[in-house]
Design a protein around this motif. Structure first.
Motif: not given
Length: 187
Positions: A92, A96, A144, A150, A154-155, A157-158
């Protein structure tokens, strides 16, 4: 005081043993990191080691080693459930934070993660279902990977978090004036 010294000596000896064993077995540094991150200890991998593994996905050979090691961990027997859940955690994180190529390689092998949907491990002493967390995590991870919007969020945000951490936790605003609770804010 001697207890602390003994613990440090034991820890040092354990580290030397692991490095020697890895050298004899010709285990690469990245494979050793992935195995360390997915060990059977009761604590999870550190943020530092997760980040080092994600950075290593930029090298094609190291990325292949990372994936090979993680796929092996996902096939561990039920008694090694900690290794399986930690492999999902590393996957995970790398999905990300790793390269787009790594992400595509994971997508190409979705069946490896989907196999964990059926993972069963019940502690015979406590009757606690250790497999439930693995089933939940694998389903969330597959969800995911199949949801492009999504995943992109997430990528992104990371990447934003990485950027903030690289600037002392204040991102691009590190020089935008006094920090709350810091010097120069009137306190």
């Amino acid at each position: 005081m001697s207890e602390g010294l003994a613990l440090r000596a034991f820890s040092f000896g354990k580290g030397v043993y692991k490095k020697s064993k890895n050298a004899v077995l010709k285990i690469s540094e990245i494979e050793a990191k992935v195995k360390n991150a997915t060990n059977s200890e009761s604590w999870g991998p550190t943020g530092t080691i997760l980040n080092e593994i994600a950075i290593a996905t930029t090298d094609v050979e190291e990325a292949a080693t990372i994936l090979h090691t993680l796929w092996e961990r996902l096939r561990e027997p039920p008694s090694n459930w900690r290794k399986v859940i930690k492999a999902l955690v590393v996957l995970e994180y790398c999905i990300k934070n790793g390269t787009r190529r790594f992400l595509e390689d994971v997508r190409d092998n979705l069946d490896q993660i989907e196999a964990c949907h059926r993972f069963q491990s019940v502690d015979p002493d406590t009757m606690v279902d250790r497999g439930q967390a693995i089933r939940d995590k694998s389903q969330a991870l597959v969800g995911l990977l199949l949801d492009a919007d999504r995943l992109a969020a997430e990528r992104s945000k990371a990447a934003e978090v990485r950027g903030r951490l690289q600037h002392g936790g204040w991102g691009d605003e590190w020089d935008a004036g006094p920090r709350p609770g810091g010097r120069g804010d009137g306190r």
